[in-house]
Write an enzyme that holds these catalytic residues in place. Sequence first.
Site, mmCIF file in Angstrom:
data_model
loop_
_atom_site.group_PDB
_atom_site.id
_atom_site.type_symbol
_atom_site.label_atom_id
_atom_site.label_comp_id
_atom_site.label_asym_id
_atom_site.label_seq_id
_atom_site.Cartn_x
_atom_site.Cartn_y
_atom_site.Cartn_z
ATOM 1 N N SER A 262 -42.892 -112.348 104.934
ATOM 2 C CA SER A 262 -42.694 -113.352 103.881
ATOM 3 C C SER A 262 -42.638 -112.634 102.547
ATOM 4 C CB SER A 262 -43.844 -114.369 103.893
ATOM 5 O OG SER A 262 -43.809 -115.126 105.080
ATOM 6 N N LYS B 194 -39.089 -120.580 103.870
ATOM 7 C CA LYS B 194 -40.502 -120.255 104.118
ATOM 8 C C LYS B 194 -41.377 -120.708 102.948
ATOM 9 C CE LYS B 194 -44.185 -118.623 106.059
ATOM 10 N NZ LYS B 194 -44.410 -117.274 106.558
ATOM 11 N N LYS C 227 -50.995 -115.688 98.268
ATOM 12 C CA LYS C 227 -49.808 -114.904 97.886
ATOM 13 C C LYS C 227 -48.543 -115.749 97.985
ATOM 14 C CE LYS C 227 -47.684 -112.777 100.950
ATOM 15 N NZ LYS C 227 -46.517 -113.022 101.860
#
Length: 307
Positions: free
Chosen positions: A94, A168, A236
């Site tokens: 990611s 995502k 994050k």
Amino acid sequence: MPHISFLGIGLMGAPMVARLLDAGFSLTLWNRTPDKTQPFAGRVRIAATPAQAAAEADVLITMLENGAVVDQVLYQSGAITGLRPGALVIDMSSIEPATARRHGARVAQLGGGYLDAPVSGGTRGAEAGTLSIMAGGSDADFDRAAPIFPAFGKATHIGPVGSGQLAKLANQAIVGITIGAVSEALLLAAKGGARPDKVREALLGGFAGSKILEQHGERMLARDFEPGAPARIQHKDLRMILDEARAEGLTLPLSQRVFEEYRALLASGHGDVDHSGLLLELERLNGVRLSCGPVAADATDGEQENG
């Protein structure tokens, strides 16, 4: 079958490697901590460096912690220059959409193909081969990956390079916000005297039912915060969501609020609990502890256990 080099043998990478081996692929593995490759010794080749792994690959798959790590390991180090002409790079980490686009352009300069293909489903999905794979790239490169993706789960071609990462981010916004909602809902019900396990059971059959309520609600009630997806990774991802929103001129107040809650969770020393452990921050704020029985005052004055 193509020879696959796989970089990143962590919580997600290890079960994904196992799935590839079970599907009959030949593999080269690399990990920054070499010990994590040892469970596969005798069944794979183990590369000493990312450059060696890249040079051996028909398909190079990365499952690393974030965009900065991917950039350093393959691109800043120069390891990517050893890529075979025509090889396919599939980054399942990611990372920032802009970073994916930059990496895709670099691979194209080297004569290779590139997909950004992050996943959702956590360690359970990785072990079961039921991950949702969100792929960005050309039709031709997506077709080339078609024999590989079924080992992991179901792949959807979202659009051009960078689109997988945008999908995502959308996924992680929904996941993070919903974890916060489930935490608050269960604590609210329990504080008022309802049995939170029965509240969850009832809600699963209604409009509020979701995988988050099913799986992470169960974790919260069992106080099982062993990481499937660590809170620091959710933090994050929420930071990337807000960065992307700012770049596009958007304000996302729910994502901003949940980001701040995860930031507080990390500041309390809980960065490596599962992201469902956001409940711990809510408990700290209220000085109570969720259980299947009545909500009790927190005897540890706000400090929570991880399990």
